[in-house]
Motif scaffolding. Structure first.
Motif, PDB file in Angstrom:
ATOM      1  N   ARG A 110       0.837  -1.214   0.000  1.00 14.76           N
ATOM      2  CA  ARG A 110       0.000   0.000   0.000  1.00 14.76           C
ATOM      3  C   ARG A 110       0.870   1.262   0.000  1.00 14.76           C
ATOM      4  O   ARG A 110       0.574   2.222  -0.706  1.00 14.76           O
ATOM      5  N   THR A 147     -20.690  -5.220  -4.647  1.00  9.37           N
ATOM      6  CA  THR A 147     -20.540  -3.852  -4.148  1.00  9.37           C
ATOM      7  C   THR A 147     -21.898  -3.343  -3.682  1.00  9.37           C
ATOM      8  O   THR A 147     -22.916  -3.580  -4.323  1.00  9.37           O
ATOM      9  N   SER A 167      -4.247   6.707  -2.805  1.00  8.83           N
ATOM     10  CA  SER A 167      -4.399   5.586  -1.886  1.00  8.83           C
ATOM     11  C   SER A 167      -4.577   4.293  -2.658  1.00  8.83           C
ATOM     12  O   SER A 167      -5.203   4.280  -3.720  1.00  8.83           O
ATOM     13  N   PRO A 192      -6.117   0.928  -3.872  1.00  9.76           N
ATOM     14  CA  PRO A 192      -7.506   0.472  -3.909  1.00  9.76           C
ATOM     15  C   PRO A 192      -7.695  -0.737  -3.006  1.00  9.76           C
ATOM     16  O   PRO A 192      -6.747  -1.420  -2.665  1.00  9.76           O
ATOM     17  N   ASN A 193      -8.920  -0.984  -2.630  1.00 10.02           N
ATOM     18  CA  ASN A 193      -9.242  -2.121  -1.774  1.00 10.02           C
ATOM     19  C   ASN A 193      -9.417  -3.358  -2.655  1.00 10.02           C
ATOM     20  O   ASN A 193     -10.529  -3.743  -2.996  1.00 10.02           O
ATOM     21  N   ILE A 194      -8.295  -3.949  -3.062  1.00  6.39           N
ATOM     22  CA  ILE A 194      -8.286  -5.123  -3.930  1.00  6.39           C
ATOM     23  C   ILE A 194      -7.399  -6.185  -3.298  1.00  6.39           C
ATOM     24  O   ILE A 194      -6.708  -5.928  -2.318  1.00  6.39           O
ATOM     25  N   SER A 195      -7.403  -7.355  -3.867  1.00 12.43           N
ATOM     26  CA  SER A 195      -6.602  -8.446  -3.316  1.00 12.43           C
ATOM     27  C   SER A 195      -5.107  -8.112  -3.405  1.00 12.43           C
ATOM     28  O   SER A 195      -4.678  -7.303  -4.223  1.00 12.43           O
TER      29      SER A 195
END
Length: 137
Positions: free
Chosen positions: A20, A83, A30, A32-35
């Protein structure tokens, strides 16, 4: 081993917090909210893009001509199945769940966000705009 290869090898071993941080340094936003796997792939692409150059003009043209391969711009967001979109409208909360094909709102299947927005408001609204997915407010 080249400097590029060393950097790419380092990404394979980085824990999530470092990934991150590296994303923030490379992309200037920032992470992203991914694997973790996708985050590693994205970072590897960015590092290689900076070192070797991005897509050629011909490749960009080819992608833009084929709608199945179109690259999205930052002006719209891609929604993935599962989502949840939430919107408060006149003091009442509304929640929409994104599916592979369409959306679920109030226990019913809908084909578009625009149809849902019109149902909620009783007026003509762009669904993506109503749910805050575009730059306009």
């Amino acid at each position: 081993m080249t400097r590029l290869e060393v950097r790419l090898d380092a990404i394979r071993e980085m824990p999530l917090a470092e990934l991150r941080s590296e994303w923030q340094a490379q992309v200037k936003s920032s992470a992203p909210n991914i694997s973790v796997k996708l985050l590693r792939l994205g970072l590897a692409w960015k590092i290689q893009e900076k070192a070797l150059g991005g897509l050629s003009r011909d490749a960009k043209r080819e992608l833009s001509e084929d709608p199945r391969l179109a690259v999205t711009t930052g002006s719209s967001r891609q929604l993935t199945s599962g989502t949840r979109l939430v919107r408060d409208w006149h003091g009442q909360g509304h929640s929409v769940t994104v599916l592979e094909e369409g959306f679920v709102y109030d226990g019913q299947h809908w084909s578009s966000l625009t149809a849902i927005a019109r149902h909620i408001t009783g007026a003509k609204w762009s669904g993506p705009r109503f749910f805050g997915l575009t730059g306009a407010s």
